[in-house]
Design a protein around this motif. Structure first.
Motif, PDB file in Angstrom:
ATOM      1  N   LEU A 176       0.832  -1.205   0.000  1.00  0.00           N
ATOM      2  CA  LEU A 176       0.000   0.000   0.000  1.00  0.00           C
ATOM      3  C   LEU A 176       0.867   1.257   0.000  1.00  0.00           C
ATOM      4  CD1 LEU A 176      -2.857  -0.985   2.481  1.00  0.00           C
ATOM      5  CD2 LEU A 176      -3.050  -0.618   0.015  1.00  0.00           C
ATOM      6  N   SER A 217      -2.015  -1.988   9.274  1.00  0.00           N
ATOM      7  CA  SER A 217      -1.853  -3.240   8.533  1.00  0.00           C
ATOM      8  C   SER A 217      -1.152  -4.264   9.419  1.00  0.00           C
ATOM      9  CB  SER A 217      -1.066  -2.992   7.248  1.00  0.00           C
ATOM     10  OG  SER A 217      -1.000  -4.163   6.460  1.00  0.00           O
ATOM     11  N   THR A 254      -6.608  -3.060   7.369  1.00  0.00           N
ATOM     12  CA  THR A 254      -6.576  -3.998   6.240  1.00  0.00           C
ATOM     13  C   THR A 254      -6.960  -5.407   6.681  1.00  0.00           C
ATOM     14  OG1 THR A 254      -4.222  -4.528   6.572  1.00  0.00           O
ATOM     15  CG2 THR A 254      -4.742  -2.670   5.118  1.00  0.00           C
ATOM     16  N   GLY A 293     -11.274  -1.437   6.133  1.00  0.00           N
ATOM     17  CA  GLY A 293     -10.867  -1.789   4.782  1.00  0.00           C
ATOM     18  C   GLY A 293     -10.298  -3.190   4.718  1.00  0.00           C
ATOM     19  N   HIS A 294     -10.442  -3.819   3.570  1.00  0.00           N
ATOM     20  CA  HIS A 294      -9.876  -5.156   3.373  1.00  0.00           C
ATOM     21  C   HIS A 294      -9.485  -5.339   1.914  1.00  0.00           C
ATOM     22  CE1 HIS A 294     -10.448  -9.836   3.438  1.00  0.00           C
ATOM     23  NE2 HIS A 294      -9.179  -9.465   3.326  1.00  0.00           N
ATOM     24  N   PRO A 295      -8.193  -5.156   1.581  1.00  0.00           N
ATOM     25  CA  PRO A 295      -7.733  -5.461   0.215  1.00  0.00           C
ATOM     26  C   PRO A 295      -7.637  -6.959   0.048  1.00  0.00           C
ATOM     27  CG  PRO A 295      -5.893  -4.749   1.589  1.00  0.00           C
ATOM     28  CD  PRO A 295      -7.115  -4.650   2.445  1.00  0.00           C
ATOM     29  N   PHE A 343      -2.365  -5.320  -5.727  1.00  0.00           N
ATOM     30  CA  PHE A 343      -3.812  -5.157  -5.615  1.00  0.00           C
ATOM     31  C   PHE A 343      -4.502  -4.915  -6.953  1.00  0.00           C
ATOM     32  CE2 PHE A 343      -1.596  -3.200  -1.982  1.00  0.00           C
ATOM     33  CZ  PHE A 343      -1.940  -4.115  -0.998  1.00  0.00           C
ATOM     34  N   TYR A 367     -11.275  -4.524  -3.279  1.00  0.00           N
ATOM     35  CA  TYR A 367     -10.882  -3.830  -2.057  1.00  0.00           C
ATOM     36  C   TYR A 367     -12.178  -3.423  -1.372  1.00  0.00           C
ATOM     37  CZ  TYR A 367      -7.556  -1.122   0.822  1.00  0.00           C
ATOM     38  OH  TYR A 367      -6.777  -0.656   1.841  1.00  0.00           O
ATOM     39  N   LYS A 389     -10.822   6.559  -1.086  1.00  0.00           N
ATOM     40  CA  LYS A 389     -10.627   5.973  -2.419  1.00  0.00           C
ATOM     41  C   LYS A 389      -9.552   6.729  -3.195  1.00  0.00           C
ATOM     42  CE  LYS A 389     -15.334   4.190  -3.162  1.00  0.00           C
ATOM     43  NZ  LYS A 389     -16.550   4.307  -4.014  1.00  0.00           N
ATOM     44  N   THR A 395      -3.738   1.740  -6.095  1.00  0.00           N
ATOM     45  CA  THR A 395      -3.780   0.280  -5.996  1.00  0.00           C
ATOM     46  C   THR A 395      -4.359  -0.349  -7.257  1.00  0.00           C
ATOM     47  OG1 THR A 395      -5.989   0.285  -4.998  1.00  0.00           O
ATOM     48  CG2 THR A 395      -4.091   0.371  -3.488  1.00  0.00           C
ATOM     49  N   ALA A 439      -7.283  -1.188  -7.614  1.00  0.00           N
ATOM     50  CA  ALA A 439      -8.192  -2.229  -7.159  1.00  0.00           C
ATOM     51  C   ALA A 439      -9.636  -1.850  -7.490  1.00  0.00           C
ATOM     52  CB  ALA A 439      -8.033  -2.435  -5.654  1.00  0.00           C
ATOM     53  N   PHE A 473     -13.037  -1.129  -5.893  1.00  0.00           N
ATOM     54  CA  PHE A 473     -13.568  -0.787  -4.582  1.00  0.00           C
ATOM     55  C   PHE A 473     -15.040  -1.201  -4.465  1.00  0.00           C
ATOM     56  CE2 PHE A 473     -10.374   2.825  -5.072  1.00  0.00           C
ATOM     57  CZ  PHE A 473      -9.393   2.144  -4.374  1.00  0.00           C
TER      58      PHE A 473
END
Length: 367
Positions: free
Chosen positions: A17, A69, A96, A120-122, A139, A144, A161, A167, A169, A171
């Motif tokens: 990250l 994290s 995370t 949050g959770h990637p 990611f 995410y 965001k 990332t 990713a 979302f």
């Protein structure tokens, strides 16, 4: 964007990250803290972070974004500590972790203080750990998940965001409860089943010493996730205990259905059971990342003569294709063995297959 980002926990996820934020927001200062000071020094030396701090207070007081994290039990402790520290009025705190309901509840004291917390959770990972495994592409195309409280200001979600846009990713916003159910179904429960299969195989060695040798092939592959950190999965299962217990009861009912099919010797129903499973599994997205890290394995039939493996790895090295793991399956008894090579991405695996086919006469397959 401008400001300071504070990353607590400089492992694979925290480090990756940090790299994504530094790449996208080059004017931002990223500082980091890890209980392992050597890990923090390494992160600074590698350029993963700009500054290393020796305490939570030193990194948190001027931060515009704080990313926790760490393992979920440690995250709870850190949230309590942050609630006692003087933080900037507009700071956003996120984590995370793989479970969200208990974490969101634990953040209540922080929220009551007026600080914004967005869980949050990637949903991405790797077979490697530590800051040395961190990478900007970890990611990319992964989901995410954000789990804000109902009263969270939508503008704060959009700000988070924007911080994490690097990332690349996908979302998604869900409630903490829905998150824990979803991850329970497609991540936590499969890890538990994999561990159970391994236990069953270990017990079967009492009847035959050949179990472990034959398990070196496909069985070892389908239970690979059982090699994950025991401490991490202890914490995850305890935090998501209610969902896991519910899923176990469902699994018990599912296995009872199979027992009934076998007792009745109903061939057509047994066929339908596997056919329905196959159709659903084959319809799952194949190009998207999910909750469990994908395994990009390439199987190569190699003849049993000196230098065959080094020939393959030499060609891959020449084409600068990185290998994450390599092993030989011992299940065949003919003149050919099976070399299994693992890669970081689908792109690397595709490049490797072309490389081997162009430079050798060895047969390859995706499995």
């Amino acid at each position: 964007m401008e400001g300071r980002v504070f990353v607590i926990g400089l492992g694979l996820i925290g480090g990756s990250l940090a790299l994504c934020i530094k790449e996208e927001h080059k004017e931002v200062i990223v500082c980091g803290y890890d209980i392992n000071e050597e890990q923090a020094k390494l992160a600074k030396m590698m350029g993963v972070i700009d500054e290393s701090v020796r305490s939570l207070e030193a990194g948190a007081r001027d931060a515009d974004l704080i990313i926790i994290s760490t393992p979920v039990t440690v995250t709870e402790q850190i949230l309590e500590q942050l609630a006692e520290l003087p933080l900037k009025d507009n700071v956003i705190v996120t984590d995370t972790g793989s479970t969200k309901t208990t974490i969101t509840d634990k953040a209540r004291s922080l929220i009551e203080k007026g600080t914004c917390f967005i869980g949050g959770h990637p949903m991405a990972g790797s077979h490697k750990s530590g800051v040395t495994a961190a990478k900007k592409i970890l990611f990319e195309n992964a989901f995410y998940l954000f789990t804000p409280r109902q009263e969270t200001n939508p503008k704060e979600i959009e700000t988070l965001k924007a911080w994490l846009v690097g990332t690349k990713a996908k979302f998604l916003i869900v409630s903490p409860e829905e998150h824990d159910y979803l991850t329970g179904v497609i991540s936590h429960f499969p890890h538990l089943i994999a561990a159970s299969l391994v236990h069953q195989a270990a017990a079967a060695e009492d009847h035959s010493a050949l179990v472990s040798r034959l398990a070196a092939g496909g069985f070892r592959d389908i239970t690979r996730i059982a090699s994950s950190s025991p401490a991490m999965w202890r914490d995850i299962l305890l935090h998501n205990r209610t969902v896991i217990l519910e899923l176990l009861l469902g699994w018990e009912n599912e296995m009872q259905k199979v027992i009934t099919l076998l007792e009745s010797s109903d061939a057509s129903e047994i066929y339908r059971y596997f056919d329905e499973a196959k159709n659903y599994r084959d319809g799952l997205p194949s190009k998207e990342k999910g909750a469990i890290p994908a395994f990009y394995d390439l199987f190569v039939d190699v003849p049993d003569y000196p230098g065959s493996i080094s020939e393959i790895t030499g060609h891959l090295a020449k084409d600068e294709i990185n290998i994450t793991n390599i092993r030989i399956l011992e299940t065949r008894e003919d003149v050919y063995g099976v070399l299994v090579i693992s890669f970081q991405s689908e792109e690397d695996r595709a490049r490797a297959e072309v490389c081997i086919q162009v430079n050798t006469n060895f047969e390859t397959s995706m499995g």
